[in-house]
Every structure is written in structure tokens, then in C-alpha cells.
Design a protein around this motif. Sequence first.
Motif, mmCIF file in Angstrom:
data_model
loop_
_atom_site.group_PDB
_atom_site.id
_atom_site.type_symbol
_atom_site.label_atom_id
_atom_site.label_comp_id
_atom_site.label_asym_id
_atom_site.label_seq_id
_atom_site.Cartn_x
_atom_site.Cartn_y
_atom_site.Cartn_z
ATOM 1 N N VAL A 60 6.370 8.854 -15.940
ATOM 2 C CA VAL A 60 6.628 8.299 -14.608
ATOM 3 C C VAL A 60 6.867 6.792 -14.702
ATOM 4 O O VAL A 60 6.113 6.072 -15.312
ATOM 5 N N ARG A 61 7.947 6.354 -14.090
ATOM 6 C CA ARG A 61 8.262 4.927 -14.017
ATOM 7 C C ARG A 61 8.282 4.551 -12.536
ATOM 8 O O ARG A 61 9.279 4.736 -11.844
ATOM 9 N N ALA A 62 7.162 4.075 -12.053
ATOM 10 C CA ALA A 62 7.007 3.872 -10.614
ATOM 11 C C ALA A 62 7.620 2.571 -10.124
ATOM 12 O O ALA A 62 8.268 2.555 -9.090
ATOM 13 N N GLY A 63 7.415 1.489 -10.830
ATOM 14 C CA GLY A 63 7.897 0.213 -10.324
ATOM 15 C C GLY A 63 7.280 -0.123 -8.981
ATOM 16 O O GLY A 63 7.981 -0.456 -8.038
ATOM 17 N N VAL A 64 5.973 -0.041 -8.876
ATOM 18 C CA VAL A 64 5.293 -0.222 -7.603
ATOM 19 C C VAL A 64 5.720 -1.508 -6.917
ATOM 20 O O VAL A 64 5.987 -1.535 -5.729
ATOM 21 N N HIS A 65 5.826 -2.570 -7.646
ATOM 22 C CA HIS A 65 6.277 -3.832 -7.066
ATOM 23 C C HIS A 65 7.660 -4.195 -7.609
ATOM 24 O O HIS A 65 8.049 -5.350 -7.577
ATOM 25 N N GLY A 66 8.357 -3.198 -8.090
ATOM 26 C CA GLY A 66 9.643 -3.439 -8.703
ATOM 27 C C GLY A 66 9.502 -3.954 -10.125
ATOM 28 O O GLY A 66 10.489 -4.209 -10.790
ATOM 29 N N LEU A 67 8.280 -4.120 -10.612
ATOM 30 C CA LEU A 67 8.051 -4.708 -11.923
ATOM 31 C C LEU A 67 7.174 -3.844 -12.821
ATOM 32 O O LEU A 67 7.218 -3.980 -14.032
ATOM 33 N N ALA A 68 6.335 -2.999 -12.235
ATOM 34 C CA ALA A 68 5.389 -2.215 -13.037
ATOM 35 C C ALA A 68 6.142 -1.282 -13.978
ATOM 36 O O ALA A 68 7.061 -0.593 -13.561
ATOM 37 N N PRO A 69 5.781 -1.270 -15.283
ATOM 38 C CA PRO A 69 6.522 -0.458 -16.242
ATOM 39 C C PRO A 69 6.335 1.030 -16.046
ATOM 40 O O PRO A 69 7.259 1.794 -16.217
ATOM 41 N N SER A 70 5.130 1.479 -15.709
ATOM 42 C CA SER A 70 4.913 2.903 -15.484
ATOM 43 C C SER A 70 3.554 3.107 -14.846
ATOM 44 O O SER A 70 2.650 2.294 -14.997
ATOM 45 N N LEU A 71 3.438 4.190 -14.125
ATOM 46 C CA LEU A 71 2.154 4.565 -13.553
ATOM 47 C C LEU A 71 1.898 6.023 -13.886
ATOM 48 O O LEU A 71 2.703 6.889 -13.551
ATOM 49 N N THR A 72 0.812 6.258 -14.522
ATOM 50 C CA THR A 72 0.399 7.626 -14.806
ATOM 51 C C THR A 72 -0.424 8.125 -13.629
ATOM 52 O O THR A 72 -0.781 7.356 -12.725
ATOM 53 N N ALA A 73 -0.771 9.382 -13.656
ATOM 54 C CA ALA A 73 -1.616 9.938 -12.599
ATOM 55 C C ALA A 73 -2.951 9.196 -12.541
ATOM 56 O O ALA A 73 -3.495 8.948 -11.463
ATOM 57 N N GLN A 74 -3.476 8.809 -13.686
ATOM 58 C CA GLN A 74 -4.745 8.081 -13.723
ATOM 59 C C GLN A 74 -4.602 6.717 -13.046
ATOM 60 O O GLN A 74 -5.476 6.287 -12.302
ATOM 61 N N GLN A 75 -3.491 6.027 -13.270
ATOM 62 C CA GLN A 75 -3.276 4.722 -12.651
ATOM 63 C C GLN A 75 -3.084 4.850 -11.145
ATOM 64 O O GLN A 75 -3.571 4.024 -10.380
ATOM 65 N N VAL A 76 -2.370 5.892 -10.716
ATOM 66 C CA VAL A 76 -2.188 6.121 -9.286
ATOM 67 C C VAL A 76 -3.539 6.408 -8.641
ATOM 68 O O VAL A 76 -3.844 5.908 -7.558
ATOM 69 N N ALA A 77 -4.381 7.191 -9.314
ATOM 70 C CA ALA A 77 -5.727 7.468 -8.787
ATOM 71 C C ALA A 77 -6.510 6.171 -8.639
ATOM 72 O O ALA A 77 -7.205 5.959 -7.640
ATOM 73 N N GLY A 78 -6.399 5.292 -9.607
ATOM 74 C CA GLY A 78 -7.079 3.997 -9.515
ATOM 75 C C GLY A 78 -6.559 3.168 -8.363
ATOM 76 O O GLY A 78 -7.330 2.514 -7.653
ATOM 77 N N MET A 79 -5.253 3.199 -8.165
ATOM 78 C CA MET A 79 -4.649 2.456 -7.064
ATOM 79 C C MET A 79 -5.132 3.017 -5.722
ATOM 80 O O MET A 79 -5.480 2.257 -4.814
#
Length: 179
Positions: A60-79
Motif C-alpha cells: 500500500v502506498r497511501a501518501g497520507v500527506h502526499g509524502l508518506a512512502p507507504s502505510l501498512t495496516a499496522q500503521q493505519v491502525a496506529g493512525m
Amino acid sequence: MPFIDDASRPRVSGSVELTPRQRAGGDHLRMIHDHFRHELEALTRAVQSLQDGAGDVDAVRAGVHGLAPSLTAQQVAGMCGQVCRFLTMHHSIEDQSMFPAVATLEAYAPVAQRLAEEHLVVHAHLELVDDLALAVRSHPSRVGELVEAVAALRADLESHFTYEETEMAEPLGLLGLGV
């Protein structure tokens, strides 16, 4: 899950004219809410990106702020957890200090009570989002539920924020309360 019903809300705003100095508390409240709006927008993009890549969560390459390299399910859970904790803290502060002070102004007491009740609805949303974010880590097939839960949270929270900004500006100004 209960939802926020705009039509049944008590309305008082527009009953007094505030000076620019008195408007400062309401303006600050709006800025705080704008920060949460931004965070919820980023969370929405993150869970949608996770859903788009649900077949290969590690890619997954989310680009949450247009800059984030990737977000895994674990990172999304943290967010999700972080957004949930900060919103809960914000509402706790309002419930413990702002709303009791506002309730001392008889005309605004029903508004303060309603906003406190809405915090319970928002809290139920937050718990669901947090639970689903954790569930998606081990069951990626549930990401669609998370996307829907975040969308429902945002809809009710936006309605709540708008109501609060409209109805709390006057009592904050009249009482000289900062946020």
C-alpha cells in the motif's frame, strides 16, 4: 449505532453581537476543529488507500500527506488510534470544563447538554473505528467496514463540529472563555 440528528438540536446563536475580542474563543475552537478535520481527511485517505491495496497490504502506498512512502495496516491502525485518542481528549476537556461553564448561562444550557450527549455518539464511532483498525491488521478483508466506519465518523463529527462552532461562539465570548 446512534446518529446525530441535526433537526432536534436546540438553537440559540444569533441572540447577541460579539466584539472581535469576544469572538476569539469561537475562532480558536474552529481552528482546533479544522485541525481535526485535516487529520480525519488524512485518515480517510489512509483507509481508502489500504482498501485499494487490500490484496497486498505491504504494498500500500497511501501518501497520507502526499509524502508518506507507504502505510501498512499496522500503521493505519496506529493512525486511527492516535486520532481517536486526541478526539477523546478534546471532548473530555469540553465536557469537564467548557460545557459546565456554558451551562451557567441559562439560554445556552440546553446546547451544552446536547453537545455533551453528542460526544457519546462520537465516542461510539471512535470505538468502532479503533476496533476495526485493529481487526484489519489480522483480517484485511474487513477494510471495507473500516472505510465505512471512518466515513460515518466524519459525517457525524463534521455535523457536530459545525453545530458546536455555531452555538458555542457566543457563550465562549460572553464568558470570556478561551479554548
